[in-house]
Design a protein around this motif. Sequence first.
Motif, short mmCIF file in Angstrom:
data_model
loop_
_atom_site.label_atom_id
_atom_site.label_comp_id
_atom_site.label_asym_id
_atom_site.label_seq_id
_atom_site.Cartn_x
_atom_site.Cartn_y
_atom_site.Cartn_z
N THR A 25 -69.53 7.71 40.39
CA THR A 25 -70.64 8.57 39.99
C THR A 25 -70.23 10.03 39.90
N GLY A 26 -68.97 10.36 40.17
CA GLY A 26 -68.51 11.74 40.15
C GLY A 26 -68.58 12.35 41.53
N ALA A 27 -68.07 13.57 41.66
CA ALA A 27 -68.06 14.26 42.95
C ALA A 27 -67.97 15.76 42.71
N TYR A 28 -68.41 16.51 43.69
CA TYR A 28 -68.28 17.97 43.68
C TYR A 28 -67.42 18.39 44.85
N HIS A 29 -66.74 19.53 44.70
CA HIS A 29 -65.86 20.02 45.76
C HIS A 29 -66.10 21.50 45.96
N THR A 30 -65.90 21.97 47.18
CA THR A 30 -65.94 23.39 47.49
C THR A 30 -64.61 23.79 48.11
N GLY A 31 -64.38 25.08 48.21
CA GLY A 31 -63.15 25.57 48.80
C GLY A 31 -62.96 25.12 50.24
N ALA A 32 -64.05 24.81 50.92
CA ALA A 32 -63.97 24.37 52.32
C ALA A 32 -63.51 22.92 52.45
N ASP A 33 -63.53 22.17 51.34
CA ASP A 33 -63.14 20.76 51.42
C ASP A 33 -61.67 20.57 51.77
N TRP A 34 -60.83 21.47 51.28
CA TRP A 34 -59.39 21.39 51.55
C TRP A 34 -58.90 22.76 51.99
N PRO A 35 -58.26 22.85 53.13
CA PRO A 35 -57.75 24.14 53.60
C PRO A 35 -56.52 24.57 52.82
N GLN A 36 -56.26 25.87 52.84
CA GLN A 36 -55.02 26.37 52.27
C GLN A 36 -53.89 26.04 53.25
N ILE A 37 -52.78 25.54 52.72
CA ILE A 37 -51.63 25.13 53.53
C ILE A 37 -50.43 25.95 53.13
N GLU A 38 -49.65 26.44 54.10
CA GLU A 38 -48.37 27.07 53.77
C GLU A 38 -47.34 25.96 53.65
N ALA A 39 -46.98 25.63 52.40
CA ALA A 39 -46.08 24.52 52.13
C ALA A 39 -44.66 24.84 52.57
N VAL A 40 -44.18 26.01 52.23
CA VAL A 40 -42.91 26.57 52.69
C VAL A 40 -43.18 28.06 52.84
N PRO A 41 -42.33 28.80 53.55
CA PRO A 41 -42.62 30.22 53.76
C PRO A 41 -42.92 30.97 52.45
N GLY A 42 -44.08 31.59 52.41
CA GLY A 42 -44.48 32.38 51.26
C GLY A 42 -45.11 31.61 50.12
N VAL A 43 -45.25 30.29 50.28
CA VAL A 43 -45.84 29.45 49.23
C VAL A 43 -47.03 28.71 49.83
N HIS A 44 -48.22 28.97 49.29
CA HIS A 44 -49.44 28.34 49.79
C HIS A 44 -50.04 27.45 48.72
N ARG A 45 -50.63 26.34 49.16
CA ARG A 45 -51.28 25.43 48.22
C ARG A 45 -52.68 25.10 48.73
N ARG A 46 -53.56 24.85 47.78
CA ARG A 46 -54.92 24.41 48.09
C ARG A 46 -55.35 23.42 47.02
N VAL A 47 -55.78 22.25 47.45
CA VAL A 47 -56.33 21.28 46.51
C VAL A 47 -57.65 21.86 45.99
N LEU A 48 -57.81 21.84 44.68
CA LEU A 48 -59.05 22.33 44.08
C LEU A 48 -60.01 21.20 43.76
N ALA A 49 -59.47 20.07 43.34
CA ALA A 49 -60.30 18.90 43.01
C ALA A 49 -59.42 17.67 42.99
#
Length: 112
Positions: free
Chosen positions: A5-29
């Motif tokens: 049926t679909g889904a909605y996401h907010t920034g709070a659904d996935w935290p920002q992660i420091e993948a390696v020093p100086g590189v951050h990732r966040r799942v958007l959807a």
Amino acid sequence: MTLTTGAYHTGADWPQIEAVPGVHRRVLACGDNIMIVQFTIGEGAAVPPHSHPHEQVGHVVSGRMRFQIGDEQRELGPGDGYSVPGGVIHGAVGITECIAVDSFNPVREDYR
């Protein structure tokens, strides 16, 4: 997860992660078969060359980076894109702080 049926996401659904020093990732959807992830790469920070089985398609939103696919490197800026087949070595270095948005197929379970 199977979406019927679909889904909605907010920034709070996935935290920002420091993948390696100086590189951050966040799942958007994320759906059943594709995941969209924002990467912020600091000036001089590097995503070391690596490979994974997922196809990756990306777009530079802001800033500049040097992106490597296989043996080829290119400087990319806002509006530039790239595609990396699964299993191909690739990496990036921030020339300035940059933001890129990447899509992965299949979903990166290690990013959930």
